[in-house]
Write a protein that holds these residues in place. Structure first.
Motif, PDB file in Angstrom:
ATOM      1  N   GLU A 287      -7.070  -2.084  -0.288  1.00  0.00           N
ATOM      2  CA  GLU A 287      -6.558  -0.800   0.176  1.00  0.00           C
ATOM      3  C   GLU A 287      -6.223  -0.805   1.666  1.00  0.00           C
ATOM      4  OE1 GLU A 287      -8.019   3.788   0.278  1.00  0.00           O
ATOM      5  OE2 GLU A 287      -8.599   2.547  -1.430  1.00  0.00           O
ATOM      6  N   ASN A 288      -7.044  -1.435   2.491  1.00  0.00           N
ATOM      7  CA  ASN A 288      -6.764  -1.435   3.927  1.00  0.00           C
ATOM      8  C   ASN A 288      -6.920  -2.811   4.561  1.00  0.00           C
ATOM      9  OD1 ASN A 288      -9.515  -1.626   3.788  1.00  0.00           O
ATOM     10  ND2 ASN A 288      -9.932  -0.126   5.372  1.00  0.00           N
ATOM     11  N   LYS A 289      -6.856  -3.870   3.770  1.00  0.00           N
ATOM     12  CA  LYS A 289      -6.981  -5.238   4.287  1.00  0.00           C
ATOM     13  C   LYS A 289      -5.682  -5.992   4.056  1.00  0.00           C
ATOM     14  CE  LYS A 289     -11.941  -5.730   3.780  1.00  0.00           C
ATOM     15  NZ  LYS A 289     -13.023  -6.594   3.330  1.00  0.00           N
ATOM     16  N   HIS A 290      -5.331  -6.816   5.051  1.00  0.00           N
ATOM     17  CA  HIS A 290      -4.083  -7.581   5.011  1.00  0.00           C
ATOM     18  C   HIS A 290      -4.368  -8.994   5.496  1.00  0.00           C
ATOM     19  CE1 HIS A 290      -1.812  -3.731   4.873  1.00  0.00           C
ATOM     20  NE2 HIS A 290      -2.842  -3.316   5.592  1.00  0.00           N
ATOM     21  N   HIS A 291      -3.459  -9.926   5.180  1.00  0.00           N
ATOM     22  CA  HIS A 291      -3.574 -11.278   5.713  1.00  0.00           C
ATOM     23  C   HIS A 291      -2.202 -11.939   5.735  1.00  0.00           C
ATOM     24  CE1 HIS A 291      -2.795 -13.558   2.072  1.00  0.00           C
ATOM     25  NE2 HIS A 291      -3.135 -14.668   2.690  1.00  0.00           N
ATOM     26  N   CYS A 292      -2.097 -13.010   6.508  1.00  0.00           N
ATOM     27  CA  CYS A 292      -0.900 -13.848   6.484  1.00  0.00           C
ATOM     28  C   CYS A 292      -1.301 -15.252   6.907  1.00  0.00           C
ATOM     29  CB  CYS A 292       0.199 -13.304   7.396  1.00  0.00           C
ATOM     30  SG  CYS A 292      -0.125 -13.510   9.146  1.00  0.00           S
ATOM     31  N   HIS A 293      -0.427 -16.211   6.617  1.00  0.00           N
ATOM     32  CA  HIS A 293      -0.662 -17.586   7.033  1.00  0.00           C
ATOM     33  C   HIS A 293      -0.039 -17.783   8.405  1.00  0.00           C
ATOM     34  CE1 HIS A 293      -1.731 -19.560   3.001  1.00  0.00           C
ATOM     35  NE2 HIS A 293      -1.842 -18.255   2.863  1.00  0.00           N
ATOM     36  N   LEU A 294      -0.793 -18.390   9.303  1.00  0.00           N
ATOM     37  CA  LEU A 294      -0.251 -18.743  10.614  1.00  0.00           C
ATOM     38  C   LEU A 294       0.516 -20.060  10.502  1.00  0.00           C
ATOM     39  CD1 LEU A 294      -3.377 -17.837  12.753  1.00  0.00           C
ATOM     40  CD2 LEU A 294      -1.281 -16.490  12.455  1.00  0.00           C
ATOM     41  N   ASN A 295      -0.008 -20.967   9.715  1.00  0.00           N
ATOM     42  CA  ASN A 295       0.684 -22.191   9.313  1.00  0.00           C
ATOM     43  C   ASN A 295       0.064 -22.608   7.981  1.00  0.00           C
ATOM     44  OD1 ASN A 295      -1.710 -23.566   9.889  1.00  0.00           O
ATOM     45  ND2 ASN A 295      -0.953 -24.497  11.770  1.00  0.00           N
ATOM     46  N   TYR A 296       0.285 -23.839   7.551  1.00  0.00           N
ATOM     47  CA  TYR A 296      -0.195 -24.245   6.236  1.00  0.00           C
ATOM     48  C   TYR A 296      -1.718 -24.156   6.111  1.00  0.00           C
ATOM     49  CZ  TYR A 296      -0.954 -26.924   2.006  1.00  0.00           C
ATOM     50  OH  TYR A 296      -1.349 -27.316   0.752  1.00  0.00           O
ATOM     51  N   HIS A 297      -2.444 -24.478   7.181  1.00  0.00           N
ATOM     52  CA  HIS A 297      -3.904 -24.576   7.100  1.00  0.00           C
ATOM     53  C   HIS A 297      -4.667 -23.347   7.590  1.00  0.00           C
ATOM     54  CE1 HIS A 297      -3.821 -28.743   5.891  1.00  0.00           C
ATOM     55  NE2 HIS A 297      -2.949 -28.977   6.851  1.00  0.00           N
TER      56      HIS A 297
END
Length: 87
Positions: free
Chosen positions: A50-60
Protein backbone atom coordinates in the motif's frame (compact mmCIF):
# COMPACT_ATOMS: atom_id res chain seq x y z
CA UNK A 1 8.82 19.15 -3.34
CA UNK A 2 9.03 16.06 -1.13
CA UNK A 3 11.10 15.63 2.01
CA UNK A 4 13.35 12.56 1.60
CA UNK A 5 14.67 11.02 4.80
CA UNK A 6 17.23 8.25 4.91
CA UNK A 7 17.38 5.83 7.82
CA UNK A 8 20.65 5.83 9.76
CA UNK A 9 21.29 2.18 8.86
CA UNK A 10 20.96 3.06 5.15
CA UNK A 11 23.46 5.92 5.51
CA UNK A 12 25.99 3.55 7.08
CA UNK A 13 25.38 0.91 4.42
CA UNK A 14 25.84 3.42 1.58
CA UNK A 15 29.45 3.96 2.68
CA UNK A 16 30.16 0.27 2.05
CA UNK A 17 28.63 0.15 -1.44
CA UNK A 18 30.48 0.75 -4.72
CA UNK A 19 30.70 4.40 -5.77
CA UNK A 20 28.61 3.66 -8.89
CA UNK A 21 25.75 2.52 -6.67
CA UNK A 22 25.96 5.53 -4.35
CA UNK A 23 25.91 7.83 -7.39
CA UNK A 24 22.79 6.09 -8.67
CA UNK A 25 21.19 6.33 -5.24
CA UNK A 26 21.88 10.07 -5.07
CA UNK A 27 20.14 10.46 -8.44
CA UNK A 28 17.18 8.45 -7.13
CA UNK A 29 17.01 10.59 -3.97
CA UNK A 30 16.86 13.73 -6.13
CA UNK A 31 14.08 12.19 -8.23
CA UNK A 32 12.17 11.21 -5.07
CA UNK A 33 12.49 14.76 -3.73
CA UNK A 34 11.35 16.43 -6.93
CA UNK A 35 8.86 13.93 -8.39
CA UNK A 36 7.62 11.95 -5.41
CA UNK A 37 7.47 8.26 -4.55
CA UNK A 38 6.25 6.87 -7.88
CA UNK A 39 9.35 6.40 -10.02
CA UNK A 40 8.28 4.59 -13.18
CA UNK A 41 11.37 5.77 -15.08
CA UNK A 42 13.66 3.72 -12.80
CA UNK A 43 14.52 0.13 -13.77
CA UNK A 44 12.18 -2.50 -12.32
CA UNK A 45 10.23 0.04 -10.26
CA UNK A 46 7.26 -1.51 -8.52
CA UNK A 47 4.90 -0.89 -5.67
CA UNK A 48 5.49 -3.46 -2.92
CA UNK A 49 2.40 -2.75 -0.92
CA UNK A 50 0.00 0.00 0.00
CA UNK A 51 2.75 2.51 0.79
CA UNK A 52 6.02 0.71 -0.05
CA UNK A 53 7.97 1.03 -3.29
CA UNK A 54 11.28 -0.20 -4.71
CA UNK A 55 13.46 -0.04 -7.80
CA UNK A 56 16.74 -1.50 -9.01
CA UNK A 57 19.73 0.82 -8.98
CA UNK A 58 21.60 -1.69 -11.14
CA UNK A 59 21.51 -5.47 -11.58
CA UNK A 60 22.73 -6.24 -8.04
CA UNK A 61 21.42 -3.36 -5.90
CA UNK A 62 17.97 -2.05 -5.00
CA UNK A 63 16.44 0.78 -2.99
CA UNK A 64 13.20 0.58 -1.00
CA UNK A 65 11.15 3.44 0.40
CA UNK A 66 7.83 4.21 2.06
CA UNK A 67 5.40 7.05 1.56
CA UNK A 68 2.29 8.08 3.43
CA UNK A 69 -0.34 9.83 1.30
CA UNK A 70 -1.07 12.42 3.98
CA UNK A 71 2.54 13.65 4.19
CA UNK A 72 5.24 14.96 1.89
CA UNK A 73 7.90 12.70 3.42
CA UNK A 74 9.47 9.80 1.55
CA UNK A 75 11.58 7.53 3.80
CA UNK A 76 14.28 5.33 2.30
CA UNK A 77 14.56 2.26 4.50
CA UNK A 78 16.85 -0.02 2.45
CA UNK A 79 19.63 0.27 -0.08
CA UNK A 80 21.69 -2.81 -0.74
CA UNK A 81 21.94 -6.11 -2.55
CA UNK A 82 18.76 -7.45 -4.05
CA UNK A 83 19.45 -10.83 -2.45
CA UNK A 84 18.98 -9.28 1.02
CA UNK A 85 16.15 -6.90 0.12
CA UNK A 86 13.26 -6.87 2.60
CA UNK A 87 10.48 -7.80 0.17
Amino acid sequence: MYNVTIKKKVSKNLKKLPSEVTTLFRALAIDLATEGPIQTSWHNYSKLGENKHHCHLNYHYVACWTYENETITVEVYYVGSRENAPY
